[in-house]
Design a protein around this motif. Structure first.
Motif, PDB file in Angstrom:
ATOM      1  N   PRO A 177      90.388 -10.213  85.302  1.00  0.00           N
ATOM      2  CA  PRO A 177      89.422 -10.532  86.072  1.00  0.00           C
ATOM      3  C   PRO A 177      88.715 -12.091  85.633  1.00  0.00           C
ATOM      4  N   PHE A 178      87.685 -12.341  86.191  1.00  0.00           N
ATOM      5  CA  PHE A 178      87.041 -13.581  85.908  1.00  0.00           C
ATOM      6  C   PHE A 178      85.388 -13.019  85.743  1.00  0.00           C
ATOM      7  N   ALA A 179      85.066 -13.162  84.267  1.00  0.00           N
ATOM      8  CA  ALA A 179      83.828 -12.760  83.885  1.00  0.00           C
ATOM      9  C   ALA A 179      82.606 -13.007  84.967  1.00  0.00           C
ATOM     10  N   GLY A 180      82.735 -14.122  85.854  1.00  0.00           N
ATOM     11  CA  GLY A 180      81.741 -14.641  86.802  1.00  0.00           C
ATOM     12  C   GLY A 180      81.598 -13.666  87.897  1.00  0.00           C
ATOM     13  N   THR A 181      82.748 -12.917  88.031  1.00  0.00           N
ATOM     14  CA  THR A 181      82.660 -12.105  89.469  1.00  0.00           C
ATOM     15  C   THR A 181      83.126 -10.489  89.158  1.00  0.00           C
ATOM     16  N   PHE A 182      83.563 -10.158  87.997  1.00  0.00           N
ATOM     17  CA  PHE A 182      83.709  -9.001  87.461  1.00  0.00           C
ATOM     18  C   PHE A 182      82.534  -8.174  87.278  1.00  0.00           C
ATOM     19  N   ASN A 183      82.501  -7.058  88.221  1.00  0.00           N
ATOM     20  CA  ASN A 183      81.431  -6.534  88.088  1.00  0.00           C
ATOM     21  C   ASN A 183      81.619  -4.738  88.452  1.00  0.00           C
ATOM     22  N   PRO A 184      82.370  -4.204  87.562  1.00  0.00           N
ATOM     23  CA  PRO A 184      82.725  -2.826  87.786  1.00  0.00           C
ATOM     24  C   PRO A 184      81.627  -2.112  87.953  1.00  0.00           C
TER      25      PRO A 184
ATOM     26  N   GLY B 209      83.461   2.897  83.067  1.00  0.00           N
ATOM     27  CA  GLY B 209      83.681   3.695  81.873  1.00  0.00           C
ATOM     28  C   GLY B 209      84.978   3.520  81.162  1.00  0.00           C
ATOM     29  N   HIS B 210      85.913   2.881  82.047  1.00  0.00           N
ATOM     30  CA  HIS B 210      87.303   2.865  81.851  1.00  0.00           C
ATOM     31  C   HIS B 210      87.892   1.543  81.353  1.00  0.00           C
ATOM     32  N   VAL B 211      86.846   0.691  81.562  1.00  0.00           N
ATOM     33  CA  VAL B 211      87.265  -0.813  81.244  1.00  0.00           C
ATOM     34  C   VAL B 211      87.373  -0.873  79.651  1.00  0.00           C
ATOM     35  N   ALA B 212      88.585  -1.551  79.045  1.00  0.00           N
ATOM     36  CA  ALA B 212      88.950  -1.534  77.718  1.00  0.00           C
ATOM     37  C   ALA B 212      87.857  -2.263  77.150  1.00  0.00           C
ATOM     38  N   ALA B 213      87.231  -1.893  75.730  1.00  0.00           N
ATOM     39  CA  ALA B 213      86.108  -2.449  75.098  1.00  0.00           C
ATOM     40  C   ALA B 213      86.674  -3.492  74.200  1.00  0.00           C
ATOM     41  N   ASP B 214      88.136  -3.646  73.955  1.00  0.00           N
ATOM     42  CA  ASP B 214      88.791  -4.653  72.922  1.00  0.00           C
ATOM     43  C   ASP B 214      89.014  -5.737  73.754  1.00  0.00           C
ATOM     44  N   LEU B 215      89.055  -5.741  75.000  1.00  0.00           N
ATOM     45  CA  LEU B 215      89.744  -6.982  75.836  1.00  0.00           C
ATOM     46  C   LEU B 215      88.234  -7.672  76.285  1.00  0.00           C
ATOM     47  N   PRO B 216      88.060  -8.904  75.794  1.00  0.00           N
ATOM     48  CA  PRO B 216      87.043  -9.739  76.367  1.00  0.00           C
ATOM     49  C   PRO B 216      87.387 -10.154  77.904  1.00  0.00           C
ATOM     50  N   ILE B 217      86.394  -9.911  78.898  1.00  0.00           N
ATOM     51  CA  ILE B 217      86.618 -10.737  80.282  1.00  0.00           C
ATOM     52  C   ILE B 217      86.497 -12.114  80.092  1.00  0.00           C
ATOM     53  N   PRO B 218      87.682 -12.871  80.423  1.00  0.00           N
ATOM     54  CA  PRO B 218      87.623 -14.189  80.185  1.00  0.00           C
ATOM     55  C   PRO B 218      86.653 -14.995  81.285  1.00  0.00           C
TER      56      PRO B 218
ATOM     57  N   ARG C 191     100.724 -20.179  80.356  1.00  0.00           N
ATOM     58  CA  ARG C 191     100.421 -21.097  81.189  1.00  0.00           C
ATOM     59  C   ARG C 191      99.105 -19.862  81.981  1.00  0.00           C
ATOM     60  N   VAL C 192      98.015 -20.523  82.268  1.00  0.00           N
ATOM     61  CA  VAL C 192      97.163 -19.863  83.037  1.00  0.00           C
ATOM     62  C   VAL C 192      96.586 -20.625  84.436  1.00  0.00           C
ATOM     63  N   ARG C 193      96.438 -19.939  85.347  1.00  0.00           N
ATOM     64  CA  ARG C 193      95.773 -20.618  86.585  1.00  0.00           C
ATOM     65  C   ARG C 193      94.758 -19.746  87.238  1.00  0.00           C
ATOM     66  N   ARG C 194      93.372 -20.455  87.393  1.00  0.00           N
ATOM     67  CA  ARG C 194      92.633 -19.555  88.204  1.00  0.00           C
ATOM     68  C   ARG C 194      92.723 -19.583  89.610  1.00  0.00           C
ATOM     69  N   TRP C 195      92.423 -18.375  89.996  1.00  0.00           N
ATOM     70  CA  TRP C 195      92.996 -18.155  91.418  1.00  0.00           C
ATOM     71  C   TRP C 195      91.905 -17.345  92.112  1.00  0.00           C
ATOM     72  N   GLU C 196      91.842 -17.787  93.510  1.00  0.00           N
ATOM     73  CA  GLU C 196      90.733 -17.174  94.283  1.00  0.00           C
ATOM     74  C   GLU C 196      91.162 -16.692  95.488  1.00  0.00           C
ATOM     75  N   THR C 197      90.844 -15.533  96.171  1.00  0.00           N
ATOM     76  CA  THR C 197      91.093 -14.965  97.550  1.00  0.00           C
ATOM     77  C   THR C 197      89.745 -13.990  97.587  1.00  0.00           C
ATOM     78  N   ASP C 198      89.377 -13.985  99.088  1.00  0.00           N
ATOM     79  CA  ASP C 198      88.165 -12.903  99.237  1.00  0.00           C
ATOM     80  C   ASP C 198      86.960 -13.276  98.590  1.00  0.00           C
ATOM     81  N   GLY C 199      86.525 -14.331  97.869  1.00  0.00           N
ATOM     82  CA  GLY C 199      85.367 -14.676  97.058  1.00  0.00           C
ATOM     83  C   GLY C 199      85.686 -13.972  96.007  1.00  0.00           C
ATOM     84  N   ARG C 200      86.719 -13.532  95.344  1.00  0.00           N
ATOM     85  CA  ARG C 200      87.292 -12.908  93.969  1.00  0.00           C
ATOM     86  C   ARG C 200      87.980 -13.815  93.426  1.00  0.00           C
TER      87      ARG C 200
END
Length: 196
Positions: free
Chosen positions: A138-145, A151-160, A177-186
């Motif tokens: 997930p993208f840190a800017g739109t990730f809002n669990p 409470g189940h999001v892994a603490a050791d993995l930084p959300i990029p 290789r990494v690509r930023r991809w968007e759908t439905d505003g996410r």
């Protein structure tokens, strides 16, 4: 409340809006025409990445696993339409360590942020030399669990926040290789790599 129970509750409506199917299709499509014989879909949910692999890569076999029996049940229901030949093996099992070895491709769509960095290490074990990995973040800017899921999001993995941070999660893999991809505003990051 454990993660299996939480995802069991979500299973009946998990794929209703098509978001996970679109993400999984974009992830697998990003592999191009890479020939694969064996695929492991980790934390398959309702099977979106497993079905995309069948459709786009035509492997000999796909093993799809999830800790949630409810998700696997829903995936098996969907398989009547998307895998009528029964080429996918469905397992209720933990993601780490994955009950597999010597596979050509590991897929993980919309789930690594729950599994943590131990999954990345395990995929290096599971893959054949030269095997491919494809996962989303997930993208840190739109990730809002929220709620119990948060409470189940892994603490050791930084959300990029950007592609470089997403690429750093694939430590140990080559040709990342990494690509930023968007759908439905996410926004999600599609990450591909190769085991050296």
């Amino acid at each position: 409340m454990g993660p299996a129970f939480l995802f069991d509750e979500q299973a009946p409506a998990y794929d209703a809006n098509g978001f996970h199917d679109r993400v999984a299709t974009a992830l697998v499509d990003g592999l191009g025409n890479t020939p694969v014989q064996t695929v492991l879909d980790v934390a398959t949910g309702t099977g979106a990445a497993a079905f995309a692999a069948l459709r786009l890569l035509d492997p000999e076999s796909v093993t799809a696993l999830d800790i949630s029996g409810g998700m696997i049940t829903r995936a098996q229901e969907r398989a009547a339409e998307f895998d009528p030949e029964g080429r996918i093996s469905w397992l209720v099992a933990p993601a780490v360590p994955a009950p597999a070895s010597d596979v050509d491709l590991v897929l993980c769509a919309s789930s690594l942020h729950f599994l943590g960095l131990a999954a990345i290490e395990d995929w290096l074990r599971v893959l054949k030399p030269g095997g491919r990995v494809a996962f989303t973040l997930p993208f840190a800017g739109t990730f809002n669990p929220s709620g119990p899921i948060a409470g189940h999001v892994a603490a050791d993995l930084p959300i990029p926040s950007d592609v470089d941070e997403a690429a750093a999660v694939a430590a140990g893999f080559a040709d990342v290789r990494v690509r930023r991809w968007e759908t439905d505003g996410r926004v999600v990051f599609l990450v591909h790599g190769r085991k050296p």
